[in-house]
Design an enzyme around this catalytic site. Structure first.
Site, PDB file in Angstrom:
ATOM      1  N   ASP A  58       0.872  -1.175   0.000  1.00 24.08           N
ATOM      2  CA  ASP A  58       0.000   0.000   0.000  1.00 24.08           C
ATOM      3  C   ASP A  58       0.916   1.236   0.000  1.00 24.08           C
ATOM      4  OD1 ASP A  58      -2.158   1.696   0.055  1.00 24.08           O
ATOM      5  OD2 ASP A  58      -3.159   0.727   1.733  1.00 24.08           O
TER       6      ASP A  58
HETATM    7  C1  BGC Z   1      -5.195   3.056   0.397  1.00 27.24           C
HETATM    8  C2  BGC Z   1      -5.343   2.037  -0.708  1.00 27.24           C
HETATM    9  C3  BGC Z   1      -5.256   2.707  -2.058  1.00 27.24           C
HETATM   10  C4  BGC Z   1      -3.955   3.464  -2.150  1.00 27.24           C
HETATM   11  C5  BGC Z   1      -3.731   4.137  -3.496  1.00 27.24           C
HETATM   12  C6  BGC Z   1      -4.013   3.969   0.194  1.00 27.24           C
HETATM   13  O1  BGC Z   1      -4.035   5.028   1.066  1.00 27.24           O
HETATM   14  O2  BGC Z   1      -5.085   2.399   1.638  1.00 27.24           O
HETATM   15  O3  BGC Z   1      -6.564   1.347  -0.542  1.00 27.24           O
HETATM   16  O4  BGC Z   1      -5.402   1.777  -3.086  1.00 27.24           O
HETATM   17  O5  BGC Z   1      -3.927   4.452  -1.137  1.00 27.24           O
HETATM   18  O6  BGC Z   1      -4.577   5.189  -3.679  1.00 27.24           O
END
Ligand code: BGC
Length: 709
Positions: free
Chosen positions: A260
């Site tokens: 993530d």
């Molecule tokens: C989130 C993810 C997301 C990623 C990219 C993160 O803050 O936890 O679910 O896909 O950002 O935007």
């Protein structure tokens, strides 16, 4: 001969050929994902020319530019473009915005969700992108958590089934890949605080959190995202046991794992689990992460680690191999199929969306108030802070909120708030409107709202929550309706009119008063473009509601968790200062028809371990309207060596039944579905009796007993 360029060779052959030609810089480049909006311009341009594996949050022509630059690198490896198209390609204004995952899960409609996934894939691909960071397979059990809206609700089985359906939809035309996230147990964070530690054991992981990911992997899901946070104090980013041993080796996941956002950097800055990014990069790759989202230092750190012989090159090869295979699978090297941009927001997708919005609505109460025949009323009052707020109705992860928040954007696509929907359905001249109050704040216009309510024959009050209470960094301790909303409803109820409450919210809120005093209650959650129209059509009786809750509603915020499949305790589980039970339970939801269950049959009452049975039940529509019913199959393991819930869902089927007709619904149940995870972490089916319950919800069902030998 450049095998990798020749599409007549297999993906494996092409991958191995390409891998054998790559320098270490090129390999590590593939393991990096870059976001355009956190770098300075020069740095960003530099990455474009370097041949980076993936970019995220890039839209349209910007992607074309990056693609062109990548094509000019030595090997011309195309980048993979990722985007959070989690309820439609909604970061793009003009694309179809579907109901949130939580809303759509209430439809319990696998095929419609598959179609939604397919439509989303086509819109994402038409925009030149290849990868959606969806579905979320987290389990929403602590309702304080800010990301409940992104889940398919509280039940692991439902999440697995709907996750599989949406992945199949995303990937069926091979236009994009899906991403099952967040691996693993992310929603279980202590106190409902996003991205914190959670105290789950491996046994519980295997029992509850892993099965949806296993289904995703079996469905061919192209990628998995590592969660923020930690379980049992070990950061997920370095959790080799969960990622390399269980996900990759044991389950056999063949796609790649992306971290993530800045997980690797956070090992240093937030979790203090590595002294610097170099150490963090090493630990993350060793644990099984194949791609680093947005820790750009990862690139140089990995190069140093290789130079210093500190990392096994086989791990790098394995990661790059996984990423390249996906790129070959998506035909990125062969000129991917072009999708006409006109498909974005097209009428076919609108139709799917409209249908999904209708099926996602849950009618929770109906005191003979609904449906309201258009011809029989002169005036209808539409009141409430969410009656005409498309941002609240959309919820999180649209162009209003990401990649950066925007307040004043005009939606380019067709959309309906409840106010618009009611005008469309009942006729503009019949509609009176007042906001009544805001979601927050000291101001209210309750007196004005009461005035118009008094003039109307029907009162619709649309309440709930707003973007500021929805998503990451938006956990809530207090799950009551905020601001003056409850006062507004009380004032409307005091007029003596039957109030129809419509809830637009990202998660269950405490609505005891609403349940008790309103004439009808409709839960929309975040309904997307057509939520408002669907709600109006439900109110007018244009269709028969069929949604059921995928998540339970507590009386009080401190009653969370309140999910249906908790383990039995000794003392009744009741708080002295609350009544027993929830306000609404998992699987609650009404129809304008009545469905009666009879004739529950098991194909056999004793089955050897390893066998399977068929369970059938007759469902009669005894109402006056054709409709759909969701039949649920629960099991209870009568005696088990570890605690098992009183009821655990093992099947659901949605069926259309004409008024006056009876249909037989069948479920296949394998003894493997009855396995528990023992304390030595084995999936075991313990012989003995199992109650098989089939019915409309957790309270009304027929029971038969099955003995597993
Ligand atoms: C989130 C993810 C997301 C990623 C990219 C993160 O803050 O936890 O679910 O896909 O950002 O935007």
């Amino acid at each position: 001969m450049e095998i990798y360029k020749d599409k007549n060779f297999t993906i494996d052959d092409r991958t191995e050929d390409l891998l054998s030609r790559m320098t270490i810089e090129e390999k590590i480049g593939q393991m990096l994902q870059v976001s355009y909006n956190v770098l300075d311009k020069n740095e960003y341009e530099n990455y474009k020319n370097l041949g980076i594996g993936s970019f995220l949050h890039v839209l349209g022509s910007e992607a074309d530019d990056i693609r062109d630059k990548a094509a000019k690198t030595r090997l011309g490896i195309p980048p993979l473009f990722g985007i959070d198209a989690i309820h439609g390609h909604a970061l793009l204004n003009g694309a179809t915005v579907f109901p949130s995952q939580l809303a759509m899960s209430c439809s319990f409609n696998r095929s419609l969700i598959r179609e939604m996934g397919r439509a989303t894939a086509r819109e994402v691909a038409a925009d030149g992108l290849d990868w959606t960071f969806s579905p979320v397979l987290c389990i929403a059990r602590d309702l304080r958590w800010g990301r409940v809206d992104e889940t398919f609700g509280e039940d692991s089985y439902v999440i697995g089934e709907l996750g599989k359906a949406i992945i199949e939809g995303y990937e069926c035309d091979n236009l994009i890949i899906a991403c099952a996230k967040h691996y693993i147990a992310y929603g279980e964070a202590t106190g409902g605080r996003d991205a914190y530690d959670c105290s789950v054991t491996e046994r519980k992981v295997r029992d509850i959190f892993l099965p949806p990911f296993k289904k995703a992997s079996d469905a061919g899901c192209g990628s998995v995202m590592t969660a923020y946070g930690s379980i049992d104090t070990l950061p997920l980013t370095v959790n080799k046991r969960m990622m390399r041993e269980i996900l990759k080796d044991e389950i056999g996941f063949e796609g790649f794992v992306v971290t993530d956002w800045e997980n690797i950097k956070s090992l240093v800055t937030k979790q203090r689990a590595a002294k610097d990014i170099k150490e963090a990069s090493k630990k993350a790759v060793e644990a099984g992460n194949d791609m680093s989202m947005n820790t750009h230092e990862f690139y140089n750190c990995m190069l140093e680690l290789v130079k210093e012989n500190q990392i096994d090159i086989k791990l790098i090869d394995d990661a790059v191999r996984r990423i390249l295979k996906i790129k070959f699978r998506l035909k990125l090297f062969d000129g991917k199929d072009k999708i006409d941009k006109n498909i974005i927001g097209c009428s076919e997708h609108k139709k799917i969306n409209h249908e999904l919005s209708r099926e996602s609505l849950v009618l929770l109460k109906n005191d003979n108030v609904l449906p309201i025949e258009k011809e029989k009323i002169k005036k209808i009052a539409v009141i409430g802070p969410n009656a005409d707020d498309i941002r609240a109705q959309y919820g999180d992860w649209t162009y209003f909120s990401h990649p950066e928040p925007k307040k004043h954007v005009q939606p380019k696509g067709e959309y309906y708030t409840v106010l618009r929907g009611i005008k469309e359905t009942f006729g503009e001249d019949k509609v009176l409107y007042n906001k009544g109050c805001d979601i927050f704040g000291d101001e209210n216009y309750i007196k004005k709202a009461v005035k118009i309510a008094k003039k109307a024959d029907a009162v619709v009050c649309v309440i709930g929550d707003c973007l500021a209470q929805n998503g990451e960094y938006r956990d809530r301790a207090n799950l009551d309706l905020s601001g003056y909303q409850e006062e507004l409803v009380k004032a409307l109820v005091e007029t003596g009119k039957k109030v129809i409450a419509v809830l637009i919210n990202c998660k269950p809120l405490c609505i005891s008063y609403i349940k008790e005093h309103c004439g009808a209650v409709i839960e929309m959650f975040n309904g997307g473009d057509f939520g408002g129209l669907a709600a109006a059509e439900l109110i007018s009786g244009k269709f028969n509601p069929s949604g059921k809750l995928s998540v339970s509603f507590p009386q009080h915020g401190a009653q969370t968790p309140c999910y249906y499949n908790q383990y039995s305790g000794w003392h009744g589980g009741q708080y002295v200062d609350l009544q027993k039970g929830n306000v609404y339970d998992f699987a609650d939801g009404l129809s304008y028809s009545k469905f009666e269950y009879s004739n529950l049959k098991l194909s056999r009452h004793t089955v050897p371990n390893g066998g399977a049975i068929t369970v059938s039940v007759d469902i009669s529509n005894t109402g006056d309207m054709d409709g759909k019913e969701i039949a649920m199959l629960f099991v209870k393991d009568v005696v088990s060596s570890v605690l098992t819930p009183e009821k655990q869902l093992k099947g659901f089927e949605k069926v259309f039944i004409k008024k006056g007709e009876t249909k037989t619904v069948t479920f296949k149940l394998k003894t493997d579905d009855l396995a528990i995870v023992t304390t030595d972490l084995k999936y075991v089916v313990e012989s003995g009796d199992f109650e098989i319950m089939v019915g409309a919800n957790t309270k009304e069902y027929l029971t038969e007993t099955l003995t597993v030998l």
